[in-house]
Design a protein around this motif. Structure first.
Motif, short mmCIF file in Angstrom:
data_model
loop_
_atom_site.label_atom_id
_atom_site.label_comp_id
_atom_site.label_asym_id
_atom_site.label_seq_id
_atom_site.Cartn_x
_atom_site.Cartn_y
_atom_site.Cartn_z
N ALA A 21 58.83 -45.98 88.71
CA ALA A 21 58.85 -44.58 89.15
C ALA A 21 57.41 -44.13 89.35
N GLN A 60 63.65 -40.05 87.98
CA GLN A 60 64.13 -40.94 89.02
C GLN A 60 65.30 -41.77 88.51
N HIS A 120 58.77 -35.43 86.78
CA HIS A 120 59.57 -36.14 87.78
C HIS A 120 60.58 -37.02 87.06
#
Length: 319
Positions: free
Chosen positions: A217, A203, A201
């Motif tokens: 995050a 961010q 992921h």
């Protein structure tokens, strides 16, 4: 002979009159006369001469004093992004030959280092937040200005990673959280959550986010068997290249996730049943041992031990 001379003179007078009429006739192209042949006829003018006169008059009316009014203001900064309390230099200049007034407008501390007629050089210090600088000059009563934004940055010095929970069964969810305290500007920051070298992921943060705060995050995932063989980490990247700065990268300490296989429900039922049976057998065996021991003592002593002790008590102690 006289007749020939007279005819020659008459011819000359006729030719001269014709030539004079040709030169003075305004209807003949190229005639210098501007007097019309008739009081109701206007003098003629070539289109080239009329167009040239129009352009000259327009330039005279519209461009008068343009050298003084058409000027520019320029600003040159040593840095567009600085650390808190860091100093930098700014140069303000103009194309006006004789500006009436000029300088730099800012709420920060400024010192004039050098100046000439068309430029001024300043030193700016004690910056603590994002600000706007203005260079301005006035030429022939007209003022022009130019502005520039200066940003303050804090690189990511610490990155913290948290796994919740740290011991999870296959197929169950867990959460990865990354925190970076005291970092700015947030719109140039990217947080990446990694499993080994794989990005799970990423961010980013918008410009609306307040400066100098903790960036966070969070990512949730399902646990897999191979997750127990990889390190989890967080990478914080502050990219200031677009503002004339550098790229700052900071990693968190890696962490491992403990993965275990869940026990099937049928096996759990069997385990509970076996444990219950064993506990029942244990209690039953204890009771049987107690009963058999009392029975053995009764056969040996003729009665239960409690009754024998009761009989041995003196009469005075009995109720």
């Amino acid at each position: 002979m006289a007749t020939a001379v007279q005819q020659q003179a008459n011819y000359t007078d006729t030719a001269g009159f014709a030539a004079e009429k040709k030169v003075n006739d305004p209807r003949v192209p190229g005639s210098p006369s501007l007097v019309p042949a008739s009081p109701w006829t206007l003098p003629e003018m070539s289109s080239f001469g009329f167009g040239t006169l129009t352009v000259a008059l327009f330039a005279l009316v519209c461009c008068s004093g343009s050298d003084e009014k058409a000027f520019e203001v320029h600003m040159r900064l040593e840095k567009l992004i600085v650390k808190p309390k860091e100093s930098f230099e700014v140069n303000c200049s103009t194309t006006c030959n004789q500006p009436e007034v000029g300088g730099l407008e800012t709420s920060l501390n400024k010192i004039l280092l050098h100046e000439q007629t068309q430029w001024k050089h300043y030193s700016i210090s004690n910056i603590s937040h994002d600000t706007v600088l203005w260079c301005h000059f006035t030429c022939s009563g007209k003022q022009k200005s130019m502005s520039s934004n200066v940003s303050v940055y804090q690189p990511p010095r610490q990155v913290f990673l948290t796994l919740q929970p740290t011991w999870v069964a296959v197929g169950k969810s867990f959460t990865i959280e990354c925190r970076v305290p005291a970092v700015e500007p947030l719109d140039s920051l990217t947080l990446s959550l990694l499993r080994g070298s794989e990005t799970l992921h990423s961010q980013t943060f918008g410009k609306a986010a307040p400066a100098l705060q903790e960036a966070t995050a969070t990512f949730s995932s399902m646990a897999h068997r191979e997750d127990g063989h990889h390190n989890f980490s967080c990478l914080a990247v502050l990219d200031l290249m677009s503002r004339g700065g550098e790229v700052f990268c900071t990693h968190s300490a890696p962490k491992m996730l403990e993965i275990y296989e869940p026990v099937p429900d049928s096996q759990m039922v069997i385990i509970v049943t076996v444990v219950s049976v064993l506990l029942f057998l244990f209690v039953t065996s204890v009771l049987l041992c107690f009963i058999f021991s009392q029975h053995w003592r009764q056969r040996r002593m003729g009665t239960y031990g409690v009754r024998a002790a009761w009989r041995r008590l003196p009469q005075a102690f009995r109720p």
